[in-house]
Every structure is written in C-alpha cells, then in structure tokens.
Design a protein around this motif. Structure first.
Motif, mmCIF file in Angstrom:
data_model
loop_
_atom_site.group_PDB
_atom_site.id
_atom_site.type_symbol
_atom_site.label_atom_id
_atom_site.label_comp_id
_atom_site.label_asym_id
_atom_site.label_seq_id
_atom_site.Cartn_x
_atom_site.Cartn_y
_atom_site.Cartn_z
ATOM 1 N N SER A 1 0.889 -1.132 0.000
ATOM 2 C CA SER A 1 0.000 0.000 0.000
ATOM 3 C C SER A 1 0.921 1.173 0.000
ATOM 4 C CB SER A 1 -0.918 -0.046 1.219
ATOM 5 O OG SER A 1 -0.166 -0.056 2.389
ATOM 6 N N GLN A 2 0.761 2.117 0.939
ATOM 7 C CA GLN A 2 1.702 3.217 0.973
ATOM 8 C C GLN A 2 2.923 2.864 1.766
ATOM 9 O OE1 GLN A 2 -0.142 6.896 1.975
ATOM 10 N NE2 GLN A 2 -0.374 7.230 -0.203
ATOM 11 N N SER A 3 3.070 1.665 2.110
ATOM 12 C CA SER A 3 4.264 1.095 2.683
ATOM 13 C C SER A 3 4.421 -0.239 1.986
ATOM 14 C CB SER A 3 4.107 0.933 4.184
ATOM 15 O OG SER A 3 3.809 2.168 4.767
ATOM 16 N N PRO B 1 19.494 -17.422 6.910
ATOM 17 C CA PRO B 1 18.599 -18.428 7.483
ATOM 18 C C PRO B 1 17.991 -17.907 8.791
ATOM 19 C CG PRO B 1 20.696 -19.415 6.824
ATOM 20 C CD PRO B 1 20.870 -17.929 6.744
ATOM 21 N N TRP B 2 16.757 -18.291 9.073
ATOM 22 C CA TRP B 2 16.101 -17.811 10.289
ATOM 23 C C TRP B 2 16.916 -18.155 11.533
ATOM 24 C CZ3 TRP B 2 12.778 -14.255 9.502
ATOM 25 C CH2 TRP B 2 11.891 -14.288 8.441
ATOM 26 N N GLY B 3 17.586 -19.291 11.508
ATOM 27 C CA GLY B 3 18.366 -19.703 12.674
ATOM 28 C C GLY B 3 19.602 -18.866 12.922
ATOM 29 N N ARG B 4 19.994 -18.051 11.955
ATOM 30 C CA ARG B 4 21.186 -17.200 12.107
ATOM 31 C C ARG B 4 20.821 -15.750 12.413
ATOM 32 N NH1 ARG B 4 23.007 -21.165 13.047
ATOM 33 N NH2 ARG B 4 24.618 -22.402 11.988
ATOM 34 N N ILE B 5 19.528 -15.475 12.544
ATOM 35 C CA ILE B 5 19.101 -14.108 12.851
ATOM 36 C C ILE B 5 19.045 -13.917 14.359
ATOM 37 C CG2 ILE B 5 17.191 -12.462 12.701
ATOM 38 C CD1 ILE B 5 16.509 -13.614 9.989
ATOM 39 N N ALA B 6 19.721 -12.888 14.837
ATOM 40 C CA ALA B 6 19.680 -12.562 16.265
ATOM 41 C C ALA B 6 18.461 -11.705 16.590
ATOM 42 C CB ALA B 6 20.969 -11.847 16.685
ATOM 43 N N SER B 7 18.155 -10.746 15.724
ATOM 44 C CA SER B 7 17.000 -9.878 15.959
ATOM 45 C C SER B 7 16.640 -9.140 14.687
ATOM 46 C CB SER B 7 17.291 -8.866 17.077
ATOM 47 O OG SER B 7 18.329 -7.970 16.691
ATOM 48 N N LEU B 8 15.421 -8.608 14.684
ATOM 49 C CA LEU B 8 14.949 -7.726 13.624
ATOM 50 C C LEU B 8 14.635 -6.394 14.288
ATOM 51 C CD1 LEU B 8 12.780 -10.451 12.000
ATOM 52 C CD2 LEU B 8 14.397 -9.106 10.663
ATOM 53 N N LYS B 9 15.456 -5.390 14.018
ATOM 54 C CA LYS B 9 15.392 -4.120 14.735
ATOM 55 C C LYS B 9 14.643 -3.066 13.932
ATOM 56 C CE LYS B 9 19.053 -2.601 16.720
ATOM 57 N NZ LYS B 9 20.439 -2.118 16.950
ATOM 58 N N SER B 10 13.913 -2.226 14.654
ATOM 59 C CA SER B 10 13.223 -1.085 14.048
ATOM 60 C C SER B 10 13.537 0.158 14.864
ATOM 61 C CB SER B 10 11.705 -1.316 14.030
ATOM 62 O OG SER B 10 11.370 -2.391 13.200
ATOM 63 N N ALA B 11 14.187 1.106 14.234
ATOM 64 C CA ALA B 11 14.448 2.406 14.866
ATOM 65 C C ALA B 11 14.199 3.457 13.790
ATOM 66 C CB ALA B 11 15.867 2.461 15.421
ATOM 67 N N TYR B 12 15.274 4.060 13.296
ATOM 68 C CA TYR B 12 15.136 4.985 12.173
ATOM 69 C C TYR B 12 15.236 4.242 10.846
ATOM 70 C CZ TYR B 12 15.518 8.644 15.639
ATOM 71 O OH TYR B 12 15.291 9.448 16.719
ATOM 72 N N SER B 13 15.587 2.959 10.912
ATOM 73 C CA SER B 13 15.554 2.078 9.745
ATOM 74 C C SER B 13 15.255 0.675 10.251
ATOM 75 C CB SER B 13 16.904 2.107 8.996
ATOM 76 O OG SER B 13 17.935 1.569 9.816
ATOM 77 N N ASN B 14 14.770 -0.173 9.370
ATOM 78 C CA ASN B 14 14.510 -1.567 9.722
ATOM 79 C C ASN B 14 15.712 -2.402 9.312
ATOM 80 O OD1 ASN B 14 11.832 -1.277 10.783
ATOM 81 N ND2 ASN B 14 11.086 -0.990 8.699
ATOM 82 N N ALA C 1 13.520 -2.346 1.285
ATOM 83 C CA ALA C 1 12.149 -2.461 0.796
ATOM 84 C C ALA C 1 11.111 -2.212 1.885
ATOM 85 C CB ALA C 1 11.920 -3.848 0.188
ATOM 86 N N VAL C 2 11.564 -2.131 3.137
ATOM 87 C CA VAL C 2 10.648 -1.886 4.265
ATOM 88 C C VAL C 2 11.155 -0.655 5.017
ATOM 89 C CG1 VAL C 2 9.449 -2.941 6.218
ATOM 90 C CG2 VAL C 2 10.347 -4.384 4.400
ATOM 91 N N PRO C 3 11.035 0.517 4.434
ATOM 92 C CA PRO C 3 11.574 1.718 5.074
ATOM 93 C C PRO C 3 10.708 2.171 6.238
ATOM 94 C CG PRO C 3 10.410 2.330 3.093
ATOM 95 C CD PRO C 3 10.394 0.828 3.135
ATOM 96 N N VAL C 4 11.351 2.779 7.213
ATOM 97 C CA VAL C 4 10.629 3.349 8.356
ATOM 98 C C VAL C 4 10.036 4.693 7.953
ATOM 99 C CG1 VAL C 4 10.933 4.388 10.630
ATOM 100 C CG2 VAL C 4 11.963 2.173 10.133
ATOM 101 N N SER C 5 8.787 4.900 8.324
ATOM 102 C CA SER C 5 8.139 6.191 8.092
ATOM 103 C C SER C 5 7.716 6.762 9.438
ATOM 104 C CB SER C 5 6.920 6.031 7.170
ATOM 105 O OG SER C 5 6.186 7.235 7.114
ATOM 106 N N LEU C 6 8.438 7.781 9.898
ATOM 107 C CA LEU C 6 8.076 8.414 11.167
ATOM 108 C C LEU C 6 6.703 9.077 11.064
ATOM 109 C CD1 LEU C 6 11.499 10.006 12.188
ATOM 110 C CD2 LEU C 6 10.523 7.819 12.896
#
Length: 234
Positions: free
Chosen positions: A6-8, A97-110, A124-129
């Motif tokens: 959509s708009q994101s 791989p999912w098993g190698r991901i420590a975290s998915l962070k969201s701040a000023y960028s994802n 492709a998943v930009p943060v929109s304040l």
C-alpha cells in the motif's frame, strides 16, 4: 514508505515455485517508473536532436542514471520463506537463514541483525516516522472512543435489571483488534513472528551469504567512466 503493498511495503505475488512472502515499496516503484520515464524522454530527445558530443554524453548519462534509479526504486525487495530471509537491496542480495538471525530491529531504519553482529538494512521496508505518528493518533482516538462507549455502557447498565446490562460489553470497541500500527511496523512484527516460529527448525540453519549486484554496478560504473572521459575530452 515502503508495503504488504500500500503506501508502505506490502505482500506481492510469490515468485514461481516458491511460497515466499514478498514485500516491496509501492511509492518507491511509482517514483522509479516516473524517474525512468523522465530520463528516457530527456535522453532520447538529446540523442535525436543534439549536436556534436551531446548525443554521446546523453547516452553515457543514461547508462549511469538508469541502473541507479532501478537499484534504489524498483530492485529492493524482501522475501520471507519458511527457511530463510532473502533481502534484495540496491547493490547486494543477502540470504539469512532464520536460525542465524539474532534480531529484527526497528528504529530509524529496519534492519536484520545476525548472530555474528552484522547488520543489513531492509531497503524495501523503510521506516516512516510520519506513518508512525499517524498510527499513534489513530490509536489515541480509538482508545478514547472505546472509553466513551464503555462509560455509556455502564450508565445503561445501571438503568436495567440485573442480568440485562448488555451495555457493559461495549468496551471492546475499535481497539479490540489490537493496537493501531504503521504498515511497516506491522510487517516487521510479521517477520519477527516468522523468525520465532522457524528459528529452531533444522532446515532454517546454515550460513549467511552476501552477493554483490554486479549487474547493477557494472553499467553504472561504465556510464560514470564514459561521462568523465567525455567531459575531460570536451
């Protein structure tokens, strides 16, 4: 802002033979198409009607600009499968791989953070304040409306016989489906859910791979070199 589209960023049709969830940014794609149209129009006009070095310079500029526009607008995508997260950024493709991901962070960028501490931005998943503030305002309005309805329900309940106070159940209101979230924040929540569900799976283990997008970088570098040569020679 990038979409599930959509708009994101938003889910796109899966690639042939896969069941990946695909996220891309509709505004970025629309902007990229517009920029390519403008570049093509100006470039072709310069090639057709230009004189001297102008047609060659126009071709060189187009060779430089077009790959960069594609890289930053049309190319970025995030593919979330059962076993891994594939991130296609402007100049790199990262498979984690999912098993190698420590975290998915969201701040000023994802960002996706691996167990080794490496960070990869999700273009492709930009943060929109702005979208976050809009979602926060909607959440405040929904909460206020739910409280008003609950208050009316209590008042109605006092005026009815015991057991007839149906108004007391009105508190679910607009916020009964959970808090209002910005689109890209909801996408990150979805990716975190997939990560939690699949991180221990045997098929979701493996090594992180990074591939440079030479198919984008090569033409852009060639265009930059040609522009530099033409400017120096001219």
């Amino acid at each position: 802002m990038t979409s599930p589209e959509s708009q994101s960023p938003a889910p796109q049709p899966s690639e042939p033979g896969t069941e990946d969830r695909v996220y891309r940014s509709v505004p970025a794609i629309a902007g990229g198409v517009l920029l390519l149209a403008i570049t093509g129009w100006l470039g072709i006009d310069a090639v057709v009607s230009g004189e001297g070095r102008t047609p060659w310079l126009a071709l060189a500029v187009m060779l430089l600009v077009v790959p960069l526009v594609v890289a930053f607008t049309l190319r970025p995508a995030v593919y979330a499968g059962d076993d891994r997260l594939r991130v296609r950024n402007p100049f790199r493709v990262v498979v984690v791989p999912w098993g190698r991901i420590a975290s998915l962070k969201s701040a000023y960028s994802n960002e996706v953070v691996t167990e080794s501490g490496a960070k990869y931005q999700l273009w492709a998943v930009p943060v929109s304040l702005r979208a976050r503030k809009k979602a926060a305002r909607r959440e405040m309005r929904a909460t206020a409306q739910a409280r008003r309805e609950m208050g009316r329900g209590r008042d109605e309940g006092r005026g009815h016989a015991l057991g007839m106070g149906a108004g007391l159940g009105l508190g679910g209101g607009p916020s009964s489906d959970g808090p209002v979230r910005a689109e890209t924040d909801r996408i990150m929540d979805e990716l975190r859910g997939l990560h939690e569900a699949r991180r221990e799976a045997e098929s979701a283990q493996g090594e992180v791979t990074v591939r440079w997008a030479y198919e984008v970088m090569g033409p852009a570098v060639a265009g930059a070199v040609l522009v530099l040569i033409l400017v120096l020679v001219g």
